[in-house]
Design a protein around this motif. Structure first.
Motif, short mmCIF file in Angstrom:
data_model
loop_
_atom_site.label_atom_id
_atom_site.label_comp_id
_atom_site.label_asym_id
_atom_site.label_seq_id
_atom_site.Cartn_x
_atom_site.Cartn_y
_atom_site.Cartn_z
N SER A 216 38.80 -127.48 -42.66
CA SER A 216 38.01 -126.84 -43.71
C SER A 216 36.74 -126.22 -43.15
CB SER A 216 37.66 -127.87 -44.79
OG SER A 216 36.82 -127.32 -45.78
N ILE B 233 41.01 -124.60 -47.21
CA ILE B 233 41.02 -125.65 -48.23
C ILE B 233 39.75 -125.55 -49.06
CG2 ILE B 233 41.29 -128.12 -48.68
CD1 ILE B 233 42.12 -127.91 -45.43
N SER C 84 42.92 -120.74 -51.64
CA SER C 84 43.02 -121.48 -50.38
C SER C 84 44.26 -121.05 -49.61
CB SER C 84 43.09 -122.99 -50.67
OG SER C 84 41.95 -123.43 -51.38
N LEU D 283 46.66 -123.56 -48.17
CA LEU D 283 47.30 -124.82 -47.82
C LEU D 283 48.59 -124.60 -47.05
CD1 LEU D 283 46.90 -127.14 -50.97
CD2 LEU D 283 45.60 -127.15 -48.85
#
Length: 581
Positions: A519, A530, A537, A539
């Motif tokens: 992150s 994230i 985001s 992911l």
């Protein structure tokens, strides 16, 4: 007449266990009155309820932290994995207390009472409005009022009190269960081979209840009931466990720290490094009488054999027995395997955190009224695992027994390796599914302005990654439990069991570290993988990274497992000696 008398005498001796276990008064245990599945039934019931309690908290903890304590995605995820890591790392201390001082039963009983107190306090923390910040519906949580220090202290204080108490229950309940079967009795030894599979079956039955009924109550009825029910259940479980006391077989504590015994071997070997080893291992130092059967010297970790060289000194830090040396070798030999389980444990952590958080962005409705709690998706991990256990134990093992002549079907390390392959598959599938979810978010204009809105995509899109996680756990986690218990020396069984839990603990801490670093680094070089807004985001990139880490870890494990030498079964060695005699 003489032959009949001899048979009667032999039969009488066979009435008692031969593995060193005793009854609650310290006397030799009668096989007919103690142990076996009869004793295990009380232990299994406790474990079932305990896992219901633990997973009732863990499965929905990220939801509570983000919706009730107003924490962001990364902070909440790390708090979940840090707490879970603590739950699984403390058993190494509980195992030490049991092996060295109190024994499994007393350590477990005291710790279970502490768990009940912690759960009671935790129920109060989620029930009293003044112990929570004002509600906030803002998805980004940036302008929400954060929980006060007092509110955080009460909630996390009770959580971590429960984590510490779990350190005394988790390693000792499984060890007590396994100790109810005598390795020196053919029937009980064969029952023990299935024990760990059916033990985990009961464990995940408790998890199934937690991830369906309990999380639904938490989401739709209230957190007070959602935490109060497992608290009451835990109290009942303690009473059930105590009711089984007359039937339990106990293993006496060794009277010394297993860490201290291992340290003595290492120090003695270092101090004797100039002393030549005899060509005949029988010339190494060994006691004539021991509490546990002697272990013959092995060539692995040959340097440690110097600790058992006869130097004329009786100092414990200068001269150790061959059995003490071999016990140390057995514990050290498992450490490379233990390290290889850290990455898979990091994968497991995602099913309690980011997988659940993904579910909050998807359409959870079934019919016109019912909404699936995001944490209920973990039920599919449990269902998949239960089915996998049955198929593995009843079909796969039977087939492989004919091929390999191994009572387990395949070796424990082979089972671990297959589980690791499935973990690679889990994260690969999760990455692909997340890529699809992000595509739907972009197609519907919900990347920036749609934070908090539900995507027109069913929550069951996440089903494959949860189901595959269950298969992976059925292979790897059960193999971990069995391997670290089976390969530990008799006097360090609780410590051996704690190895598996240490793996889960470090895996969760590693998850927190990786999540924070990824992150931080990705935000520094862009918008970040994230974020609190999962639609903005990536992911999918994060899951792909975890898949790559799992793949590398598998090949490392493959190399290490080729070098591992299983410890010899003491019971088998004695049986062979008796046959020769």
């Amino acid at each position: 007449m003489a032959a009949a008398a001899a048979e009667d005498q032999e039969s009488g001796l066979d009435d008692y266990t031969k593995d060193g276990t005793v009854d609650r008064k310290g006397n030799p245990t009668l096989r007919s009155n103690t142990g076996g599945w009869k004793a295990c039934s009380f232990i299994v019931v406790y474990e079932l309820i305990d896992r219901m309690m633990f997973n009732g908290i863990a499965a929905n903890l990220i939801i509570y932290l983000t919706t009730k304590l107003n924490q962001g995605t990364v902070t909440a995820s790390n708090n979940v994995t840090n707490w879970t890591g603590t739950v699984w790392i403390t058993p190494i201390f509980g195992a030490y207390v049991a092996d060295a001082h109190l024994g499994c039963y007393r350590t477990f009983f005291i710790s279970s009472l502490a768990s009940f107190m912690a759960m009671s306090l935790l129920t109060v923390a989620v029930s009293v409005p003044s112990l929570q910040p004002p509600p906030c519906l803002e998805p980004s949580k940036e302008n929400c009022k954060q929980a006060s220090k007092l509110q955080l202290a009460v909630f996390f204080g009770s959580l971590y009190m429960l984590a510490v108490a779990s350190g005394g229950t988790k390693p000792n309940i499984s060890t007590m269960g396994a100790d109810q079967f005598d390795d020196f009795h053919p029937k009980e030894k064969s029952q023990k081979l299935s024990f760990f599979n059916w033990w985990m079956f009961s464990v995940f039955s408790g998890i199934l209840f937690a991830s369906t009924i309990l999380v639904y109550i938490q989401d739709n009825v209230g957190w007070s009931f959602g935490y109060g029910i497992p608290t009451i259940g835990l109290g009942v479980a303690i009473l059930i466990f105590v009711a089984g006391t007359p039937f339990y077989r106990h293993r006496l504590p060794s009277g010394g720290s297993p860490f201290l015994r291992m340290a003595r071997v290492i120090v003695a070997a270092a101090r004797n490094w100039r002393v030549p080893l005899p060509n005949d291992p029988n010339q190494l130092y060994e006691l004539e009488v021991q509490q546990y059967p002697k272990i013959d010297s092995t060539p692995s970790f040959r340097f440690l054999n110097k600790a058992a060289v006869r130097t004329g000194s009786s100092h414990p830090w200068r001269s150790c027995t061959v059995t003490q040396v071999e016990e140390t070798k057995q514990m050290l030999r498992m450490i490379p395997i233990l390290i290889c389980t850290f990455i898979p444990s990091t994968m497991v952590a995602q099913s309690h955190t980011l997988f659940i958080k993904q579910g909050t962005t998807l359409d959870r409705t079934i019919g016109s009224h019912f909404k699936v709690p995001p944490a209920s998706l973990y039920a599919f991990v449990t269902i998949s695992m239960l089915l996998s256990i049955v198929i593995y134990d009843r079909i796969f093992v039977k087939i492989m027994q004919r091929v390999t002549r191994n009572p387990r079907g395949i070796t424990m390390l082979q089972r671990m390796g297959i589980g690791m392959i499935f973990h690679v598959l889990v994260m690969t599938v999760a990455s692909r599914v997340e890529k699809r979810r992000l595509h739907v978010a972009r197609a519907n204009g919900l990347v920036r302005n749609g934070s908090g809105q539900v995507l027109p995509l069913t929550i069951f899109t996440l089903l494959p990654q949860f189901m595959l996680t269950g298969v992976a756990d059925a292979l790897l986690q059960i193999a971990n439990v069995e391997f670290f218990y089976d390969q530990a020396p008799k006097s360090m069984k609780s410590l051996g069991s704690s190895y598996m839990m240490t793996s889960l603990g470090i895996g969760n801490f590693l998850s927190s570290f990786v999540l924070s670093k990824v992150s931080e680094i990705t935000k520094r070089h862009g918008e970040g993988w994230i974020l609190n807004n999962l639609n903005a985001s990536h992911l999918d990139y994060f899951y792909a990274l975890l898949a790559a880490m799992s793949g590398v870890n598998f090949f490392v494990f493959l190399g290490i497992s080729q070098l591992y030498v299983y410890r010899a079964e003491v019971s088998d060695e004695l049986n062979k000696k008796n046959e020769v005699g």
